[in-house]
Enzyme design. Structure first.
Site, PDB file in Angstrom:
ATOM      1  N   HIS A  86       0.520  -2.873  -5.211  1.00  0.00           N
ATOM      2  CA  HIS A  86      -0.323  -3.262  -4.080  1.00  0.00           C
ATOM      3  C   HIS A  86      -1.073  -2.034  -3.589  1.00  0.00           C
ATOM      4  O   HIS A  86      -0.597  -0.903  -3.701  1.00  0.00           O
ATOM      5  CB  HIS A  86       0.521  -3.864  -2.944  1.00  0.00           C
ATOM      6  CG  HIS A  86       1.613  -2.979  -2.460  1.00  0.00           C
ATOM      7  ND1 HIS A  86       2.796  -2.803  -3.167  1.00  0.00           N
ATOM      8  CD2 HIS A  86       1.720  -2.209  -1.362  1.00  0.00           C
ATOM      9  CE1 HIS A  86       3.570  -1.968  -2.511  1.00  0.00           C
ATOM     10  NE2 HIS A  86       2.936  -1.573  -1.403  1.00  0.00           N
ATOM     11  N   LEU A  87      -2.241  -2.280  -3.065  1.00  0.00           N
ATOM     12  CA  LEU A  87      -3.095  -1.222  -2.521  1.00  0.00           C
ATOM     13  C   LEU A  87      -3.045  -1.317  -1.002  1.00  0.00           C
ATOM     14  O   LEU A  87      -3.359  -2.364  -0.437  1.00  0.00           O
ATOM     15  CB  LEU A  87      -4.531  -1.414  -3.025  1.00  0.00           C
ATOM     16  CG  LEU A  87      -5.572  -0.417  -2.547  1.00  0.00           C
ATOM     17  CD1 LEU A  87      -5.270   0.984  -3.076  1.00  0.00           C
ATOM     18  CD2 LEU A  87      -6.964  -0.863  -3.004  1.00  0.00           C
TER      19      LEU A  87
END
Length: 177
Positions: A86-87
């Site tokens: 995930h960013l």
């Protein structure tokens, strides 16, 4: 859910460490679905990372920056706590009661722990997956980062002082590096 597109699902972080703290999750069409952590990325993922970064800059950052009244940074944790890639999109105000200790601070303030997408791409293109594995190993040994204002770099003695200073720092900029 904050926003969903065919490529990404953007959600609110369950434990936000700033006024704006979102996670960009990668769906099948993103080219990054099925990747669990940064160290699983391969050079073939570079374009997908660049597209996700562009999405964050073009679609998300403009409106979020105004809400946060602080710059928004994007990054991956070198040592993640969530088992899916995930960013993070996080405002640099760090205005949250959930930012409770230096470990939290280090996870977002240290460039050796909070890896900018651009750096991940550079490492992948230059050294491949081995380079990302080295980043993780080094990050796992990091001491807590100094409490420095992300806007003016003034060092502060404790998190409450840092939060108070950051809220009123006159040198804050409004951009997403």
């Amino acid at each position: 859910v904050f926003l969903r597109t065919p490529e990404y699902c953007v959600i609110y972080d369950a434990f936000p460490k700033a006024r704006v703290h979102l996670l960009v999750l990668f769906l099948e069409r993103s080219g990054l679905a099925g990747v669990n952590e940064l160290q699983e990325l391969e050079p073939s993922h570079c374009e997908a990372i660049e597209r996700a970064t562009q999405f964050a800059q073009d679609v998300l950052a403009p409106g979020l920056g105004e809400f946060a009244r602080a710059p928004i940074r994007a990054g991956f944790h070198a040592v993640p706590s969530l088992n899916v890639l995930h960013l993070h999109l996080i405002s640099q105000d760090f205005d949250s009661p959930r930012l409770q200790n230096r470990k939290h601070w280090t996870s977002f303030a240290s460039p050796d722990y909070f890896i900018a997408p651009r750096r991940a791409v550079e490492v992948l293109r230059g050294r491949g997956t081995v380079g990302l594995q080295e980043i993780r190993a080094a990050a796992a040994r990091l001491p807590p980062a100094p409490l420095r204002c992300p806007h003016c770099a003034q060092e502060l003695p404790a998190l409450p002082a840092l939060r108070a200073h950051t809220a009123s720092c006159a040198t804050s900029a409004r951009s997403m590096p």
